[in-house]
Scaffold this active site. Structure first.
Site, short mmCIF file in Angstrom:
data_model
loop_
_atom_site.label_atom_id
_atom_site.label_comp_id
_atom_site.label_asym_id
_atom_site.label_seq_id
_atom_site.Cartn_x
_atom_site.Cartn_y
_atom_site.Cartn_z
N ASN A 178 0.83 -1.20 0.00
CA ASN A 178 0.00 0.00 0.00
C ASN A 178 0.87 1.25 0.00
O ASN A 178 1.79 1.38 0.80
CB ASN A 178 -0.91 0.02 1.23
CG ASN A 178 -1.91 -1.12 1.23
OD1 ASN A 178 -2.74 -1.20 0.34
ND2 ASN A 178 -1.79 -2.02 2.19
N ASP A 179 0.56 2.17 -0.89
CA ASP A 179 1.26 3.45 -0.97
C ASP A 179 0.22 4.56 -0.90
O ASP A 179 -0.58 4.73 -1.82
CB ASP A 179 2.08 3.55 -2.26
CG ASP A 179 2.90 4.83 -2.34
OD1 ASP A 179 2.67 5.73 -1.52
OD2 ASP A 179 3.77 4.91 -3.23
N PHE A 180 0.22 5.29 0.22
CA PHE A 180 -0.78 6.35 0.41
C PHE A 180 -0.22 7.72 0.01
O PHE A 180 -0.71 8.75 0.45
CB PHE A 180 -1.23 6.38 1.87
CG PHE A 180 -1.90 5.10 2.29
CD1 PHE A 180 -3.23 4.85 1.94
CD2 PHE A 180 -1.22 4.15 3.04
CE1 PHE A 180 -3.85 3.67 2.32
CE2 PHE A 180 -1.85 2.97 3.42
CZ PHE A 180 -3.16 2.73 3.06
#
Length: 250
Positions: A178-180
Site C-alpha cells: 500500500n502506498d498512500f
C-alpha cells in the site's frame, strides 16, 4: 436476528494490563525456514507450516521465560481464518471478518519437556480439527444468542491455573503493497487497542518472506525472552521495549 441495544455498552473499555511492555521480534525468511525444517524433521512430517513452527518457538519461549509452575496450563489461543474452511469457501470479495479462536493447551512441564516439533504439531492438529460443520454451528448459536464483546480478553476463558495468550492478525496481509502517497511503508504496528498481557499480533516483515511478532507481555517475561539464547537464536532483530502507557498516549 434478535438484537437489543442494552447488549452494547456506551463505556470505553480500557486495556487491562497497563504494566505490560510491547516489543517487536523480527524473524528472517532463512530463520523461519530453519524452524520449519526442524519442527517437521522432529515429528517425521511435512504438515507443519512456517507460521506454526514460529508460533511453537514463541509459545515455548514465553513458557520458559515466564517461570511457570510445572502443572500450570498455558493456553495459546489462535485466531483461525475461516475463508477456506467453509464449504463452499467464502469469495475473495467478502469484506467481513471471518475467523474463530481455537485454544491449543499444554501444561508448562509437558510443553518444555517436548521439542519444537511436538508443540508445532499440536498447533497444527488443533487448527486442522476445526471443521466447516463446527463453524456453522458456532454461527447459528451466535444468531440465537448474540454476544457483543467489550474487549478481546473477554473472549478468553480465565482461570487462576491457566496462563492465556492470544495471537491474531496474519503474515499474509499485503501491508507493504500500500502506498498512500508517501512511498512504500517502512513498518507496520497495531496501535494501542486491545493490548494486554499475552496479546500477540503477527505481521509480514519488510523483507519478503520475513515475519514480525508484535508481543505484549509483563516486563519480566519480555526482558527474559530478550536474554533467552534459544529463542533469540532465531530472531534477526528486535525493537526496544515500549512502555505500555506511552503506547496509549500515542
Amino acid at each position: 436476528m434478535p438484537f437489543s441495544h442494552s447488549g452494547i455498552s456506551d463505556k470505553v473499555t480500557r486495556p487491562i494490563s497497563l504494566n505490560s511492555l510491547q516489543r517487536v521480534f523480527h524473524f528472517s525468511k532463512e530463520k523461519i525456514a530453519h524452524l520449519k525444517s526442524k519442527a517437521n524433521a522432529e515429528m517425521g512430517t511435512n504438515n507443519i507450516s512456517s507460521l506454526q513452527a514460529l508460533m511453537a518457538h514463541h509459545w515455548r519461549a514465553i513458557t520458559r521465560c515466564g517461570h511457570l509452575n510445572p502443572d500450570q496450563v498455558i493456553s495459546y489461543r489462535v485466531a483461525v481464518g475461516l475463508r477456506q474452511k467453509l464449504k463452499p469457501p467464502l469469495p475473495k470479495e467478502y469484506l467481513g471478518n471471518a475467523l474463530k479462536g481455537v485454544s491449543v493447551k499444554s501444561t508448562a512441564c509437558e510443553l518444555l519437556q517436548h521439542g519444537l516439533g511436538w508443540a508445532a504439531l499440536h498447533i497444527n492438529k488443533t487448527i486442522a480439527s476445526l471443521t466447516a460443520e463446527e463453524v456453522k454451528k458456532t454461527l447459528k448459536d451466535w444468531v440465537n444468542a448474540p454476544l457483543i464483546l467489550s474487549n478481546m480478553r473477554s473472549n478468553i476463558p480465565t482461570s487462576t491455573s491457566t496462563v492465556s495468550l492470544l495471537i491474531g492478525s496474519s503474515p499474509t496481509f499485503n501491508v507493504y503493497g500500500n502506498d498512500f502517497g508517501l512511498g512504500r511503508p517502512v513498518a507496520v504496528r497495531s496501535g494501542a487497542a486491545n493490548k494486554m498481557n499475552g496479546k500477540i499480533a503477527v505481521f509480514p516483515g519488510a523483507e519478503e518472506g520475513s515475519i514480525d511478532f508484535e508481543v505484549c507481555l509483563l516486563p519480566e517475561t519480555l526482558h527474559a525472552m530478550a536474554e533467552d539464547a534459544e529463542f533469540m537464536e532465531a530472531v534477526a532483530t528486535c525493537t526496544k521495549p515500549c512502555i505500555y502507557e506511552s503506547c496509549l498516549a500515542d
